[in-house]
Enzyme design. Structure first.
Site, short mmCIF file in Angstrom:
data_model
loop_
_atom_site.label_atom_id
_atom_site.label_comp_id
_atom_site.label_asym_id
_atom_site.label_seq_id
_atom_site.Cartn_x
_atom_site.Cartn_y
_atom_site.Cartn_z
N GLU A 43 0.82 -1.21 0.00
CA GLU A 43 0.00 0.00 0.00
C GLU A 43 0.86 1.26 0.00
O GLU A 43 0.53 2.24 -0.65
CB GLU A 43 -0.96 -0.01 1.19
CG GLU A 43 -2.12 -0.97 1.01
CD GLU A 43 -2.96 -0.66 -0.23
OE1 GLU A 43 -3.03 0.50 -0.65
OE2 GLU A 43 -3.54 -1.61 -0.80
N TYR A 126 -6.75 6.64 3.98
CA TYR A 126 -6.90 5.61 2.95
C TYR A 126 -6.06 4.37 3.29
O TYR A 126 -6.55 3.24 3.26
CB TYR A 126 -6.48 6.14 1.55
CG TYR A 126 -6.25 4.98 0.63
CD1 TYR A 126 -7.32 4.34 0.04
CD2 TYR A 126 -4.96 4.46 0.43
CE1 TYR A 126 -7.13 3.20 -0.75
CE2 TYR A 126 -4.77 3.33 -0.34
CZ TYR A 126 -5.86 2.71 -0.93
OH TYR A 126 -5.66 1.58 -1.67
N ASP A 144 -10.10 4.83 -3.08
CA ASP A 144 -8.97 5.37 -3.84
C ASP A 144 -9.50 5.98 -5.15
O ASP A 144 -10.71 5.99 -5.40
CB ASP A 144 -7.90 4.30 -4.09
CG ASP A 144 -8.24 3.37 -5.24
OD1 ASP A 144 -9.44 3.28 -5.59
OD2 ASP A 144 -7.32 2.75 -5.80
#
Ligand code: SF4
Length: 293
Positions: A43, A126, A144
């Site tokens: 990520e 996020y 996203d």
């Protein structure tokens, strides 16, 4: 944007997108090994960088640093060096700092609670949601740019979402969360945006929800907002910093200041960018004004 209450066929939307994902999802290393640490590293790397560029660097990182403790035990300079050309190298420093915090505060294990994830360096809203969802199977909204575009098109009937996430968009995303398999829904909508419903050329012919898409049903009306911002690159400080950092990465030891002239001719811009690399902790001063990672 419409709410899901006004969206006609939400169950069909869930089933079809998730089934499509199960059948078509790309075989990616962090999906093969969805433990918290690989998911977290992926990520961080994917925040600004396309999948194809991330995969080889990710695999090299996992070989060298299979746990947060392994990364924390190495130097932050080595993390920057092995970030390679992924761009935005401050992410490497933050990931190193996050690994250190995980070792010091969580016994070396990525914490499962969203609040604890959010407290780690470099982990924003996020990223915390993505780790909680993909690694721990939590029921989280993971919003996203790909997911936002997919929702804007299917439910909102618009080509693109707003520049920044709105409260209405977040509320819509909450309403759209399925009661079960929210983690697969998050991954599936993201994948749909990445490989089918792309920003410039969506391939509606292979989309699993063609007949449920309001933007398509409306005849693909053009985006009405301000022109979307492209990312300028040539001649920018980002490009200059990237060149300077590449010199440091490729060197075995301290690099004399004059060697940077060969990669960036503009003295003022070069000095400004060298200063910013020092300020950011991406480079350090060596002897006689040299620089080192
Ligand atoms: Fe995107 Fe086309 Fe599918 Fe609509 S039908 S979600 S525009 S790929």
């Amino acid at each position: 944007m419409s709410t899901s209450a006004q969206y006609d066929d939400i169950e069909s939307l869930h089933t079809r997108v998730i089934d499509w994902f199960d059948a078509q999802a790309r075989d990616l290393p962090w999906r093969r090994d969805p433990r918290p640490w690989p998911v977290m590293v992926s990520e961080f790397m994917l925040q600004q960088t396309p999948v194809v560029r991330v995969v080889p660097v990710f695999e090299a990182w996992m070989t060298r640093w299979p746990t947060p403790a392994a990364l924390a035990a190495d130097s932050s300079g080595e993390a920057v060096r092995r970030w390679g050309r992924l761009g935005y190298p401050r992410r490497a420093l933050r990931l190193h700092a996050a690994a250190t915090a995980i070792v010091e505060q969580h016994g070396g294990e990525v914490p499962p609670r969203r609040a604890d994830l959010l407290a780690l360096p470099g982990v924003g809203d996020y990223t915390a949601s993505a780790i909680a969802s993909f690694a721990f199977g939590d029921r989280q909204v993971v919003l996203d740019t790909n997911v936002r575009r997919v929702f804007a098109r299917i439910v909102g009937g618009r080509q693109f979402p707003a520049d920044a996430v709105t409260a209405a968009e977040r509320s819509l995303a909450h309403d759209l969360l399925p009661p079960r398999d929210a983690d697969r829904w998050a991954a599936a909508t993201m994948e749909l945006g990445a490989v089918v419903c792309s920003a410039r050329s969506p391939t509606c012919a292979v989309c699993p929800v063609t007949d449920l898409c309001r933007w398509r049903a409306a005849g693909y009306p053009a985006h009405e907002g301000p022109a979307r911002r492209g990312q300028a690159w040539a001649g920018t400080d980002r490009q200059c910093r990237g060149r300077l950092l590449a010199v440091l990465r490729d060197a075995d030891g301290p690099v004399p200041a004059q060697e940077f002239r060969d990669v960036w001719a503009d003295d003022t811009q070069r000095e400004r960018c060298l200063d910013s690399l020092l300020d950011d902790g991406l480079a350090h001063l060596g002897a006689n004004g040299s620089l080192v990672l």
